[in-house]
Write an enzyme that holds these catalytic residues in place. Structure first.
Site, PDB file in Angstrom:
ATOM      1  N   ALA A  68      -3.183  -5.509 -13.961  1.00  0.00           N
ATOM      2  CA  ALA A  68      -1.449  -5.487 -14.112  1.00  0.00           C
ATOM      3  C   ALA A  68      -1.114  -4.678 -12.221  1.00  0.00           C
ATOM      4  O   ALA A  68      -2.087  -4.479 -11.984  1.00  0.00           O
ATOM      5  CB  ALA A  68      -1.708  -4.423 -15.078  1.00  0.00           C
ATOM      6  N   GLU A 135     -10.474  -1.024 -15.609  1.00  0.00           N
ATOM      7  CA  GLU A 135      -9.030  -0.049 -15.455  1.00  0.00           C
ATOM      8  C   GLU A 135      -9.643   1.428 -15.836  1.00  0.00           C
ATOM      9  O   GLU A 135      -9.282   2.754 -15.286  1.00  0.00           O
ATOM     10  CB  GLU A 135      -8.528   0.232 -17.232  1.00  0.00           C
ATOM     11  CG  GLU A 135      -7.605  -0.938 -16.747  1.00  0.00           C
ATOM     12  CD  GLU A 135      -8.790  -2.615 -17.221  1.00  0.00           C
ATOM     13  OE1 GLU A 135      -9.449  -2.982 -17.382  1.00  0.00           O
ATOM     14  OE2 GLU A 135      -7.473  -3.476 -17.339  1.00  0.00           O
TER      15      GLU A 135
HETATM   16  N1  CAA Z   1      -1.916  -3.863  -8.508  1.00  0.00           N
HETATM   17  C1  CAA Z   1      -1.206  -3.451  -6.937  1.00  0.00           C
HETATM   18  N2  CAA Z   1      -1.794  -4.121  -6.021  1.00  0.00           N
HETATM   19  C2  CAA Z   1      -2.644  -3.934  -5.744  1.00  0.00           C
HETATM   20  C3  CAA Z   1      -3.453  -5.043  -6.453  1.00  0.00           C
HETATM   21  C4  CAA Z   1      -2.875  -4.225  -8.310  1.00  0.00           C
HETATM   22  N3  CAA Z   1      -3.983  -4.511  -9.041  1.00  0.00           N
HETATM   23  N4  CAA Z   1      -4.575  -5.040  -6.561  1.00  0.00           N
HETATM   24  C5  CAA Z   1      -4.476  -5.776  -4.945  1.00  0.00           C
HETATM   25  N5  CAA Z   1      -3.210  -4.920  -5.073  1.00  0.00           N
HETATM   26  C6  CAA Z   1      -3.123  -4.844  -3.162  1.00  0.00           C
HETATM   27  C7  CAA Z   1      -3.633  -3.574  -2.285  1.00  0.00           C
HETATM   28  O1  CAA Z   1      -2.958  -2.469  -2.400  1.00  0.00           O
HETATM   29  C8  CAA Z   1      -3.403  -4.357  -1.376  1.00  0.00           C
HETATM   30  O2  CAA Z   1      -2.167  -4.025  -0.915  1.00  0.00           O
HETATM   31  P1  CAA Z   1      -1.866  -3.535   0.452  1.00  0.00           P
HETATM   32  O3  CAA Z   1      -1.612  -4.699   1.554  1.00  0.00           O
HETATM   33  O4  CAA Z   1      -0.240  -3.368   1.585  1.00  0.00           O
HETATM   34  O5  CAA Z   1      -2.436  -2.366   0.819  1.00  0.00           O
HETATM   35  C9  CAA Z   1      -3.469  -5.993  -1.527  1.00  0.00           C
HETATM   36  O6  CAA Z   1      -3.243  -5.607  -3.334  1.00  0.00           O
HETATM   37  C10 CAA Z   1      -4.556  -6.588  -1.433  1.00  0.00           C
HETATM   38  O7  CAA Z   1      -5.406  -5.664  -1.541  1.00  0.00           O
HETATM   39  P2  CAA Z   1      -7.232  -5.188  -0.748  1.00  0.00           P
HETATM   40  O8  CAA Z   1      -6.810  -4.539   0.315  1.00  0.00           O
HETATM   41  O9  CAA Z   1      -7.000  -3.799  -1.817  1.00  0.00           O
HETATM   42  O10 CAA Z   1      -7.880  -6.759  -0.874  1.00  0.00           O
HETATM   43  P3  CAA Z   1      -9.773  -6.301  -0.939  1.00  0.00           P
HETATM   44  O11 CAA Z   1     -10.168  -7.109  -0.436  1.00  0.00           O
HETATM   45  O12 CAA Z   1     -10.020  -4.868  -0.264  1.00  0.00           O
HETATM   46  O13 CAA Z   1      -9.912  -5.844  -2.151  1.00  0.00           O
HETATM   47  C11 CAA Z   1      -9.634  -5.578  -4.579  1.00  0.00           C
HETATM   48  C12 CAA Z   1      -9.347  -6.522  -3.347  1.00  0.00           C
HETATM   49  C13 CAA Z   1     -11.643  -5.566  -5.263  1.00  0.00           C
HETATM   50  C14 CAA Z   1      -9.396  -6.316  -5.661  1.00  0.00           C
HETATM   51  C15 CAA Z   1      -8.905  -4.723  -4.893  1.00  0.00           C
HETATM   52  O14 CAA Z   1      -8.115  -4.843  -4.293  1.00  0.00           O
HETATM   53  C16 CAA Z   1      -9.142  -3.628  -5.773  1.00  0.00           C
HETATM   54  O15 CAA Z   1      -9.767  -3.382  -6.546  1.00  0.00           O
HETATM   55  N6  CAA Z   1      -8.163  -4.034  -6.774  1.00  0.00           N
HETATM   56  C17 CAA Z   1      -7.429  -3.696  -8.513  1.00  0.00           C
HETATM   57  C18 CAA Z   1      -7.929  -3.564  -9.139  1.00  0.00           C
HETATM   58  C19 CAA Z   1      -8.036  -3.515 -10.526  1.00  0.00           C
HETATM   59  O16 CAA Z   1      -8.726  -1.928 -10.482  1.00  0.00           O
HETATM   60  N7  CAA Z   1      -7.513  -4.247 -11.479  1.00  0.00           N
HETATM   61  C20 CAA Z   1      -6.948  -3.676 -12.877  1.00  0.00           C
HETATM   62  C21 CAA Z   1      -5.620  -3.292 -13.000  1.00  0.00           C
HETATM   63  S1  CAA Z   1      -4.850  -2.318 -14.276  1.00  0.00           S
HETATM   64  C22 CAA Z   1      -4.614  -3.041 -15.213  1.00  0.00           C
HETATM   65  O17 CAA Z   1      -4.794  -4.011 -14.881  1.00  0.00           O
HETATM   66  C23 CAA Z   1      -4.376  -2.147 -16.975  1.00  0.00           C
HETATM   67  C24 CAA Z   1      -3.798  -3.523 -17.607  1.00  0.00           C
HETATM   68  O18 CAA Z   1      -4.726  -4.238 -18.640  1.00  0.00           O
HETATM   69  C25 CAA Z   1      -3.351  -4.315 -18.860  1.00  0.00           C
END
Ligand code: CAA
Length: 261
Positions: A68, A135
Protein backbone atom coordinates in the site's frame (compact mmCIF):
# COMPACT_ATOMS: atom_id res chain seq x y z
CA UNK A 1 -4.03 13.57 -19.22
CA UNK A 2 -2.40 11.72 -16.38
CA UNK A 3 -1.18 8.16 -16.91
CA UNK A 4 -3.68 5.41 -16.07
CA UNK A 5 -2.73 3.61 -12.87
CA UNK A 6 -3.53 0.26 -14.39
CA UNK A 7 -3.40 -0.94 -18.00
CA UNK A 8 -6.14 -3.28 -19.14
CA UNK A 9 -6.31 -5.32 -22.35
CA UNK A 10 -8.43 -8.17 -23.58
CA UNK A 11 -5.79 -10.16 -25.43
CA UNK A 12 -6.21 -11.32 -29.03
CA UNK A 13 -4.32 -14.47 -27.95
CA UNK A 14 -4.85 -16.49 -25.88
CA UNK A 15 -8.57 -16.08 -26.44
CA UNK A 16 -10.83 -15.10 -23.54
CA UNK A 17 -7.95 -13.85 -21.40
CA UNK A 18 -7.62 -10.31 -20.03
CA UNK A 19 -4.36 -8.83 -18.82
CA UNK A 20 -4.26 -6.15 -16.13
CA UNK A 21 -0.96 -4.43 -15.29
CA UNK A 22 -0.26 -2.17 -12.35
CA UNK A 23 1.25 1.01 -13.78
CA UNK A 24 3.04 3.05 -11.12
CA UNK A 25 6.63 2.08 -11.98
CA UNK A 26 8.23 5.08 -10.21
CA UNK A 27 6.93 3.89 -6.84
CA UNK A 28 7.26 0.16 -7.49
CA UNK A 29 3.50 -0.07 -8.13
CA UNK A 30 2.60 1.12 -4.63
CA UNK A 31 -1.14 0.61 -4.30
CA UNK A 32 -3.00 3.85 -3.63
CA UNK A 33 -6.70 4.52 -3.35
CA UNK A 34 -7.05 5.89 -6.89
CA UNK A 35 -5.48 2.70 -8.25
CA UNK A 36 -7.86 0.60 -6.14
CA UNK A 37 -10.83 2.45 -7.66
CA UNK A 38 -9.53 1.94 -11.23
CA UNK A 39 -8.90 -1.72 -10.51
CA UNK A 40 -12.34 -2.20 -8.97
CA UNK A 41 -13.98 -0.70 -12.07
CA UNK A 42 -11.85 -2.81 -14.42
CA UNK A 43 -12.39 -6.07 -12.53
CA UNK A 44 -16.14 -5.55 -12.41
CA UNK A 45 -16.23 -4.83 -16.16
CA UNK A 46 -14.08 -7.88 -16.99
CA UNK A 47 -16.17 -10.10 -14.72
CA UNK A 48 -19.29 -9.00 -16.62
CA UNK A 49 -17.71 -9.37 -20.08
CA UNK A 50 -18.72 -12.67 -21.73
CA UNK A 51 -15.58 -12.54 -23.91
CA UNK A 52 -13.36 -12.85 -20.83
CA UNK A 53 -13.01 -16.11 -18.92
CA UNK A 54 -9.76 -15.55 -17.01
CA UNK A 55 -7.99 -12.44 -15.72
CA UNK A 56 -4.20 -12.24 -15.30
CA UNK A 57 -2.88 -9.46 -13.07
CA UNK A 58 0.77 -8.52 -13.19
CA UNK A 59 3.21 -5.71 -12.36
CA UNK A 60 6.65 -4.90 -13.71
CA UNK A 61 9.82 -6.96 -13.74
CA UNK A 62 11.02 -5.18 -10.57
CA UNK A 63 7.76 -5.08 -8.64
CA UNK A 64 4.39 -6.74 -8.69
CA UNK A 65 3.55 -4.17 -6.00
CA UNK A 66 5.67 -2.97 -3.05
CA UNK A 67 2.63 -2.55 -0.83
CA UNK A 68 0.00 0.00 0.00
CA UNK A 69 1.18 3.55 -0.70
CA UNK A 70 3.09 4.64 2.41
CA UNK A 71 3.18 8.28 1.30
CA UNK A 72 -0.61 8.32 0.98
CA UNK A 73 -1.15 6.59 4.33
CA UNK A 74 1.56 8.09 6.55
CA UNK A 75 -0.38 11.08 7.93
CA UNK A 76 -3.86 9.51 8.00
CA UNK A 77 -5.76 9.35 11.28
CA UNK A 78 -7.92 6.50 12.54
CA UNK A 79 -11.00 8.60 11.77
CA UNK A 80 -10.08 9.22 8.13
CA UNK A 81 -9.08 5.59 7.55
CA UNK A 82 -12.29 4.38 9.20
CA UNK A 83 -14.56 6.91 7.49
CA UNK A 84 -13.14 6.07 4.07
CA UNK A 85 -13.45 2.35 4.86
CA UNK A 86 -9.85 2.23 3.62
CA UNK A 87 -9.08 -1.08 1.85
CA UNK A 88 -12.55 -2.62 2.27
CA UNK A 89 -14.30 0.02 0.14
CA UNK A 90 -12.43 -0.92 -3.04
CA UNK A 91 -9.83 -3.67 -2.64
CA UNK A 92 -12.36 -6.25 -1.57
CA UNK A 93 -13.82 -5.97 -5.10
CA UNK A 94 -11.29 -8.60 -6.20
CA UNK A 95 -12.88 -11.03 -3.79
CA UNK A 96 -16.24 -10.72 -5.52
CA UNK A 97 -14.93 -11.55 -8.97
CA UNK A 98 -16.43 -14.88 -10.03
CA UNK A 99 -13.94 -15.66 -12.79
CA UNK A 100 -10.45 -16.91 -11.96
CA UNK A 101 -7.73 -14.32 -11.38
CA UNK A 102 -4.08 -15.32 -11.77
CA UNK A 103 -1.40 -13.16 -10.14
CA UNK A 104 1.79 -13.25 -12.23
CA UNK A 105 4.36 -12.00 -9.75
CA UNK A 106 7.83 -10.72 -10.60
CA UNK A 107 10.01 -8.77 -8.16
CA UNK A 108 8.54 -7.36 -4.96
CA UNK A 109 5.14 -8.50 -3.71
CA UNK A 110 5.19 -6.87 -0.29
CA UNK A 111 2.50 -5.81 2.16
CA UNK A 112 -0.62 -5.00 0.16
CA UNK A 113 1.15 -6.40 -2.93
CA UNK A 114 1.46 -9.83 -1.31
CA UNK A 115 -2.05 -9.47 0.08
CA UNK A 116 -3.52 -8.59 -3.31
CA UNK A 117 -1.76 -11.62 -4.83
CA UNK A 118 -3.40 -13.72 -2.11
CA UNK A 119 -6.83 -12.34 -3.08
CA UNK A 120 -6.21 -13.86 -6.51
CA UNK A 121 -6.94 -17.54 -7.14
CA UNK A 122 -3.52 -18.69 -8.33
CA UNK A 123 -0.09 -17.13 -7.80
CA UNK A 124 2.56 -17.89 -10.40
CA UNK A 125 5.92 -16.42 -9.43
CA UNK A 126 9.07 -15.55 -11.32
CA UNK A 127 12.17 -17.05 -9.72
CA UNK A 128 13.15 -13.46 -8.81
CA UNK A 129 9.95 -12.73 -6.87
CA UNK A 130 10.11 -11.66 -3.24
CA UNK A 131 7.11 -11.93 -0.96
CA UNK A 132 6.60 -10.53 2.52
CA UNK A 133 4.43 -8.67 5.01
CA UNK A 134 6.78 -5.89 6.17
CA UNK A 135 4.09 -3.71 7.80
CA UNK A 136 5.48 -4.49 11.26
CA UNK A 137 8.73 -2.74 10.26
CA UNK A 138 6.85 0.52 9.65
CA UNK A 139 4.77 0.56 12.80
CA UNK A 140 1.59 -1.07 11.60
CA UNK A 141 0.18 -4.48 10.71
CA UNK A 142 -1.13 -6.05 7.49
CA UNK A 143 -4.49 -4.52 6.62
CA UNK A 144 -5.49 -6.05 3.31
CA UNK A 145 -6.03 -9.61 4.51
CA UNK A 146 -2.48 -10.74 5.35
CA UNK A 147 -3.22 -11.91 8.88
CA UNK A 148 -6.14 -13.98 7.62
CA UNK A 149 -5.18 -15.28 4.19
CA UNK A 150 -1.50 -15.99 4.90
CA UNK A 151 -2.13 -18.47 7.76
CA UNK A 152 -4.80 -20.14 5.65
CA UNK A 153 -2.24 -20.53 2.85
CA UNK A 154 0.89 -21.51 4.77
CA UNK A 155 -0.18 -22.32 8.35
CA UNK A 156 0.12 -20.34 11.59
CA UNK A 157 3.78 -20.99 12.44
CA UNK A 158 5.17 -19.73 9.15
CA UNK A 159 2.62 -16.88 8.86
CA UNK A 160 3.51 -15.65 12.34
CA UNK A 161 7.22 -15.80 11.57
CA UNK A 162 6.85 -13.98 8.23
CA UNK A 163 4.56 -11.28 9.68
CA UNK A 164 6.33 -10.75 13.00
CA UNK A 165 9.79 -10.46 11.43
CA UNK A 166 8.59 -8.65 8.29
CA UNK A 167 11.33 -10.43 6.35
CA UNK A 168 11.34 -10.98 2.60
CA UNK A 169 10.78 -14.50 1.36
CA UNK A 170 12.11 -15.88 -1.92
CA UNK A 171 9.85 -17.33 -4.60
CA UNK A 172 11.29 -20.77 -3.86
CA UNK A 173 10.51 -20.50 -0.13
CA UNK A 174 7.02 -19.17 -0.91
CA UNK A 175 6.40 -22.14 -3.19
CA UNK A 176 7.67 -24.64 -0.61
CA UNK A 177 5.38 -23.01 1.98
CA UNK A 178 2.34 -23.38 -0.28
CA UNK A 179 1.72 -19.70 -1.08
CA UNK A 180 2.71 -19.98 -4.70
CA UNK A 181 1.39 -22.51 -7.21
CA UNK A 182 4.46 -22.52 -9.45
CA UNK A 183 7.83 -20.80 -9.81
CA UNK A 184 9.02 -20.20 -13.37
CA UNK A 185 12.07 -18.50 -14.92
CA UNK A 186 11.56 -14.71 -14.80
CA UNK A 187 11.76 -14.32 -18.57
CA UNK A 188 8.94 -16.86 -19.00
CA UNK A 189 6.60 -15.49 -16.34
CA UNK A 190 3.98 -13.94 -18.58
CA UNK A 191 4.15 -16.77 -21.12
CA UNK A 192 3.57 -19.35 -18.35
CA UNK A 193 0.80 -17.32 -16.68
CA UNK A 194 -0.98 -16.83 -20.01
CA UNK A 195 -0.62 -20.53 -20.87
CA UNK A 196 -2.24 -21.39 -17.53
CA UNK A 197 -4.98 -18.86 -18.25
CA UNK A 198 -5.50 -20.33 -21.73
CA UNK A 199 -5.86 -23.84 -20.29
CA UNK A 200 -8.50 -22.64 -17.81
CA UNK A 201 -10.25 -20.60 -20.52
CA UNK A 202 -10.60 -23.75 -22.63
CA UNK A 203 -13.01 -25.22 -20.06
CA UNK A 204 -16.68 -24.40 -19.61
CA UNK A 205 -16.83 -20.98 -17.93
CA UNK A 206 -19.89 -22.17 -16.05
CA UNK A 207 -17.97 -25.11 -14.55
CA UNK A 208 -14.94 -22.91 -13.86
CA UNK A 209 -17.03 -20.39 -11.90
CA UNK A 210 -18.84 -23.17 -10.02
CA UNK A 211 -15.50 -24.72 -9.14
CA UNK A 212 -14.01 -21.45 -7.90
CA UNK A 213 -17.07 -20.73 -5.76
CA UNK A 214 -17.07 -24.26 -4.35
CA UNK A 215 -13.35 -24.44 -3.58
CA UNK A 216 -13.47 -21.04 -1.88
CA UNK A 217 -16.27 -22.33 0.37
CA UNK A 218 -13.61 -24.56 1.99
CA UNK A 219 -12.24 -21.41 3.67
CA UNK A 220 -15.60 -20.18 4.92
CA UNK A 221 -17.32 -23.18 6.44
CA UNK A 222 -17.11 -26.53 8.26
CA UNK A 223 -16.06 -29.70 6.42
CA UNK A 224 -19.59 -31.09 6.68
CA UNK A 225 -21.22 -27.94 5.27
CA UNK A 226 -18.50 -27.60 2.64
CA UNK A 227 -18.96 -31.18 1.46
CA UNK A 228 -22.73 -30.69 1.28
CA UNK A 229 -22.24 -27.52 -0.76
CA UNK A 230 -19.81 -29.33 -3.07
CA UNK A 231 -22.26 -32.21 -3.55
CA UNK A 232 -25.10 -29.77 -4.42
CA UNK A 233 -22.89 -27.94 -6.91
CA UNK A 234 -21.71 -31.24 -8.41
CA UNK A 235 -25.29 -32.44 -8.77
CA UNK A 236 -26.33 -29.02 -10.16
CA UNK A 237 -23.69 -29.29 -12.88
CA UNK A 238 -25.79 -32.13 -14.33
CA UNK A 239 -28.45 -29.57 -15.21
CA UNK A 240 -26.08 -27.82 -17.64
CA UNK A 241 -25.61 -28.53 -21.32
CA UNK A 242 -21.86 -28.14 -20.80
CA UNK A 243 -21.78 -31.25 -18.58
CA UNK A 244 -23.59 -33.21 -21.30
CA UNK A 245 -21.22 -31.84 -23.94
CA UNK A 246 -18.06 -32.45 -21.87
CA UNK A 247 -18.88 -36.07 -21.09
CA UNK A 248 -20.24 -36.80 -24.60
CA UNK A 249 -17.09 -35.30 -26.17
CA UNK A 250 -14.96 -37.56 -23.95
CA UNK A 251 -16.89 -40.65 -25.05
CA UNK A 252 -16.71 -39.59 -28.71
CA UNK A 253 -12.96 -38.82 -28.36
CA UNK A 254 -13.33 -35.22 -29.57
CA UNK A 255 -12.83 -31.75 -28.13
CA UNK A 256 -15.86 -30.34 -26.30
CA UNK A 257 -17.61 -27.24 -27.69
CA UNK A 258 -18.95 -25.50 -24.62
CA UNK A 259 -21.79 -22.96 -24.70
CA UNK A 260 -21.51 -21.90 -21.04
CA UNK A 261 -25.06 -23.00 -20.49
N1 CAA B 1 4.62 3.15 -0.86
C1 CAA B 1 5.04 4.31 -1.42
N2 CAA B 1 6.18 4.43 -2.11
C2 CAA B 1 6.95 3.33 -2.24
C3 CAA B 1 6.59 2.09 -1.67
C4 CAA B 1 5.35 2.02 -0.97
N3 CAA B 1 4.90 0.87 -0.41
N4 CAA B 1 7.55 1.19 -1.96
C5 CAA B 1 8.49 1.84 -2.67
N5 CAA B 1 8.13 3.13 -2.85
C6 CAA B 1 8.86 4.18 -3.56
C7 CAA B 1 10.08 4.66 -2.78
O1 CAA B 1 9.69 5.62 -1.81
C8 CAA B 1 10.94 5.22 -3.88
O2 CAA B 1 10.44 6.50 -4.23
P1 CAA B 1 11.52 7.69 -4.53
O3 CAA B 1 12.24 7.24 -5.77
O4 CAA B 1 10.63 8.88 -4.77
O5 CAA B 1 12.40 7.78 -3.34
C9 CAA B 1 10.64 4.30 -5.06
O6 CAA B 1 9.42 3.65 -4.76
C10 CAA B 1 11.69 3.23 -5.25
O7 CAA B 1 11.84 2.55 -4.02
P2 CAA B 1 13.27 2.34 -3.30
O8 CAA B 1 14.21 3.45 -3.66
O9 CAA B 1 13.01 2.11 -1.86
O10 CAA B 1 13.75 0.99 -4.04
P3 CAA B 1 14.73 -0.13 -3.48
O11 CAA B 1 14.99 -1.02 -4.65
O12 CAA B 1 15.88 0.49 -2.78
O13 CAA B 1 13.87 -0.92 -2.37
C11 CAA B 1 11.90 -2.01 -1.52
C12 CAA B 1 12.75 -1.66 -2.76
C13 CAA B 1 12.70 -2.98 -0.62
C14 CAA B 1 10.64 -2.72 -2.02
C15 CAA B 1 11.55 -0.73 -0.73
O14 CAA B 1 11.04 0.21 -1.63
C16 CAA B 1 10.56 -0.93 0.37
O15 CAA B 1 10.89 -1.43 1.43
N6 CAA B 1 9.27 -0.50 0.13
C17 CAA B 1 8.23 -0.52 1.13
C18 CAA B 1 7.72 -1.93 1.37
C19 CAA B 1 6.65 -1.92 2.44
O16 CAA B 1 6.89 -1.62 3.58
N7 CAA B 1 5.41 -2.30 2.04
C20 CAA B 1 4.29 -2.34 2.96
C21 CAA B 1 3.48 -1.10 2.83
S1 CAA B 1 2.21 -0.97 4.06
C22 CAA B 1 0.95 -1.95 3.54
O17 CAA B 1 1.02 -2.57 2.48
C23 CAA B 1 -0.24 -1.98 4.45
C24 CAA B 1 -1.30 -2.96 4.07
O18 CAA B 1 -1.24 -4.13 4.40
C25 CAA B 1 -2.49 -2.51 3.43
Amino acid sequence: MSEPLILVEILPQPAKVALVRFNRPKVLNALNNALAIELETALQALDADPNVHVIVVTGSEKAFAAGADIAEMSSQSFATMFNQNYITAHWEAARNVRKPIIAAVSGYALGGGCEFAMMCDIIIAADTAKFGQPEITIGTIPGMGGTQRLPRAIGKAKAMEWCLTGRMVSAQEAEAAGLVARVVPAEKLLEEALATAAKIASHSLLSVMMLKETLNAAFETTLDQGLKFERRQFHASFSTSDQKEGMQAFLEKRKPAYKNQ
